[in-house]
Design a protein around this motif. Structure first.
Motif, mmCIF file in Angstrom:
data_model
loop_
_atom_site.group_PDB
_atom_site.id
_atom_site.type_symbol
_atom_site.label_atom_id
_atom_site.label_comp_id
_atom_site.label_asym_id
_atom_site.label_seq_id
_atom_site.Cartn_x
_atom_site.Cartn_y
_atom_site.Cartn_z
ATOM 1 N N UNK A 79 2.021 65.115 15.242
ATOM 2 C CA UNK A 79 1.741 63.927 14.432
ATOM 3 C C UNK A 79 0.802 62.988 15.195
ATOM 4 N N UNK A 80 0.058 63.555 16.138
ATOM 5 C CA UNK A 80 -0.861 62.769 16.958
ATOM 6 C C UNK A 80 -2.094 62.371 16.154
ATOM 7 N N UNK A 81 -2.812 61.347 16.607
ATOM 8 C CA UNK A 81 -4.020 60.905 15.899
ATOM 9 C C UNK A 81 -5.101 61.982 15.836
ATOM 10 N N UNK A 82 -5.846 61.974 14.732
ATOM 11 C CA UNK A 82 -7.016 62.848 14.593
ATOM 12 C C UNK A 82 -8.279 62.038 14.360
ATOM 13 N N UNK A 83 -8.165 60.726 14.251
ATOM 14 C CA UNK A 83 -9.340 59.880 14.025
ATOM 15 C C UNK A 83 -9.337 58.718 14.999
ATOM 16 N N UNK A 84 -10.461 58.042 15.056
ATOM 17 C CA UNK A 84 -10.512 56.789 15.788
ATOM 18 C C UNK A 84 -9.567 55.796 15.128
ATOM 19 N N UNK A 85 -9.135 54.808 15.896
ATOM 20 C CA UNK A 85 -8.289 53.748 15.370
ATOM 21 C C UNK A 85 -9.204 52.650 14.832
ATOM 22 N N UNK A 86 -8.917 52.143 13.648
ATOM 23 C CA UNK A 86 -9.796 51.189 12.980
ATOM 24 C C UNK A 86 -9.020 49.912 12.668
ATOM 25 N N UNK A 87 -9.595 48.782 13.031
ATOM 26 C CA UNK A 87 -8.971 47.487 12.795
ATOM 27 C C UNK A 87 -9.043 47.111 11.326
ATOM 28 N N UNK A 88 -7.953 46.552 10.815
ATOM 29 C CA UNK A 88 -7.917 46.013 9.463
ATOM 30 C C UNK A 88 -8.314 44.542 9.568
ATOM 31 N N UNK A 89 -9.367 44.118 8.865
ATOM 32 C CA UNK A 89 -9.808 42.720 8.962
ATOM 33 C C UNK A 89 -8.696 41.734 8.592
ATOM 34 N N UNK A 90 -8.732 40.575 9.212
ATOM 35 C CA UNK A 90 -7.805 39.484 8.920
ATOM 36 C C UNK A 90 -6.350 39.856 9.145
ATOM 37 N N UNK A 91 -6.091 40.727 10.103
ATOM 38 C CA UNK A 91 -4.716 41.104 10.437
ATOM 39 C C UNK A 91 -4.696 41.623 11.867
ATOM 40 N N UNK A 92 -3.516 41.934 12.359
ATOM 41 C CA UNK A 92 -3.394 42.589 13.666
ATOM 42 C C UNK A 92 -3.166 44.087 13.490
ATOM 43 N N UNK A 123 -6.082 68.311 8.585
ATOM 44 C CA UNK A 123 -6.866 67.399 9.406
ATOM 45 C C UNK A 123 -7.614 66.406 8.533
ATOM 46 N N UNK A 124 -7.654 65.181 8.977
ATOM 47 C CA UNK A 124 -8.494 64.148 8.385
ATOM 48 C C UNK A 124 -9.200 63.465 9.564
ATOM 49 N N UNK A 125 -10.180 64.158 10.175
ATOM 50 C CA UNK A 125 -10.720 63.717 11.451
ATOM 51 C C UNK A 125 -11.764 62.609 11.386
ATOM 52 N N UNK A 126 -12.287 62.299 10.212
ATOM 53 C CA UNK A 126 -13.303 61.258 10.127
ATOM 54 C C UNK A 126 -12.712 59.875 10.343
ATOM 55 N N UNK A 127 -13.500 58.996 10.919
ATOM 56 C CA UNK A 127 -13.081 57.614 11.150
ATOM 57 C C UNK A 127 -12.807 56.945 9.802
ATOM 58 N N UNK A 128 -11.600 56.385 9.589
ATOM 59 C CA UNK A 128 -11.314 55.701 8.328
ATOM 60 C C UNK A 128 -12.261 54.512 8.116
ATOM 61 N N UNK A 129 -12.517 54.206 6.873
ATOM 62 C CA UNK A 129 -13.327 53.048 6.509
ATOM 63 C C UNK A 129 -12.432 52.051 5.785
ATOM 64 N N UNK A 130 -12.410 50.827 6.260
ATOM 65 C CA UNK A 130 -11.713 49.758 5.546
ATOM 66 C C UNK A 130 -12.776 49.034 4.735
ATOM 67 N N UNK A 131 -12.684 49.128 3.424
ATOM 68 C CA UNK A 131 -13.670 48.534 2.515
ATOM 69 C C UNK A 131 -12.934 47.687 1.493
ATOM 70 N N UNK A 132 -13.148 46.384 1.595
ATOM 71 C CA UNK A 132 -12.454 45.422 0.748
ATOM 72 C C UNK A 132 -10.951 45.647 0.871
ATOM 73 N N UNK A 133 -10.280 46.063 -0.167
ATOM 74 C CA UNK A 133 -8.823 46.225 -0.132
ATOM 75 C C UNK A 133 -8.397 47.684 -0.060
ATOM 76 N N UNK A 134 -9.314 48.553 0.423
ATOM 77 C CA UNK A 134 -9.031 49.979 0.452
ATOM 78 C C UNK A 134 -9.253 50.573 1.842
ATOM 79 N N UNK A 135 -8.461 51.589 2.148
ATOM 80 C CA UNK A 135 -8.681 52.428 3.321
ATOM 81 C C UNK A 135 -9.160 53.770 2.787
ATOM 82 N N UNK A 136 -10.364 54.177 3.164
ATOM 83 C CA UNK A 136 -10.968 55.399 2.638
ATOM 84 C C UNK A 136 -11.075 56.409 3.771
ATOM 85 N N UNK A 137 -10.608 57.630 3.508
ATOM 86 C CA UNK A 137 -10.606 58.687 4.521
ATOM 87 C C UNK A 137 -11.222 59.963 3.956
#
Length: 186
Positions: A79-92, A123-137
């Motif tokens: 259950x280890x990470x397969x993508x970069x870690x991405x910050x969610x804006x306006x949160x920790x 596998x979902x190895x691509x870096x997630x994208x936080x776009x507006x109110x969505x996380x896209x993978x």
């Protein structure tokens, strides 16, 4: 900040970005049996969050000044990470994908999971994208999925046309792969 975290589990370190001098180093994290890929970490809420694939524990929260472990996620190395870690804006919070098609949002200060979703791929190895109110993978089989960034509810999923496999260097076939993360275009 003026520092950069680099390395892998047997030697993870923070360097001064202005002159390259060593700020701190860790040589006490689990050594990988085969290899461990460090995922690009993120500084969020005063915590350096780092992830390493194929080891357990695999996700850490470090004090960015000292390198001290603030928290770690024990558990199954599958259950280890397969993508970069991405910050969610306006949160920790941080979003990451994990082995088994898991998409996860968690608190950088504690490692506490806020929500967990799933795509239909190992596998979902691509870096997630936080776009507006969505996380896209994206996945290695050509699926693109969007999750509500607050609740984790899957909003949609679509398969790109054509055959897809995960691009793995010499293992790649003559098919178009989609391992890269999504990017905003407008």
């Amino acid at each position: 900040g003026d520092g950069v975290a680099v390395g892998e589990t047997s030697h993870y370190a923070a360097l001064d970005a202005t002159d390259g001098s060593l700020r701190w180093e860790r040589r006490d994290l689990e050594g990988a049996e085969n290899y461990a890929t460090p995922m690009q970490g993120v500084l969020r809420g005063g915590v350096l969050v780092a992830g390493f694939s194929f080891i357990a524990p695999h996700t850490y929260g470090f004090d960015p000044a000292s390198g001290e472990t603030l928290w770690q996620r024990d558990g199954n190395r599958l259950a280890a990470p397969t993508s970069d870690l991405v910050a969610v804006p306006d949160s920790t919070d941080v979003v990451v994908t994990r082995l088994g098609g898991i998409v996860e949002r968690f608190d950088s200060a504690t490692g506490e999971v806020r929500w967990r979703g799933n795509v239909q791929a190992a596998f979902a190895p691509g870096r997630p994208l936080i776009h507006e109110d969505r996380a896209i993978v994206t996945t290695g089989i050509g699926e693109v999925a969007a999750f509500d960034a607050t609740s984790g509810e899957q909003l949609w999923s679509t398969a790109l046309p054509g055959d897809r496999v995960l691009s793995m260097g010499p293992y790649r076939r003559n098919l178009l792969a989609v391992p890269s993360g999504p990017a905003r275009v407008g």
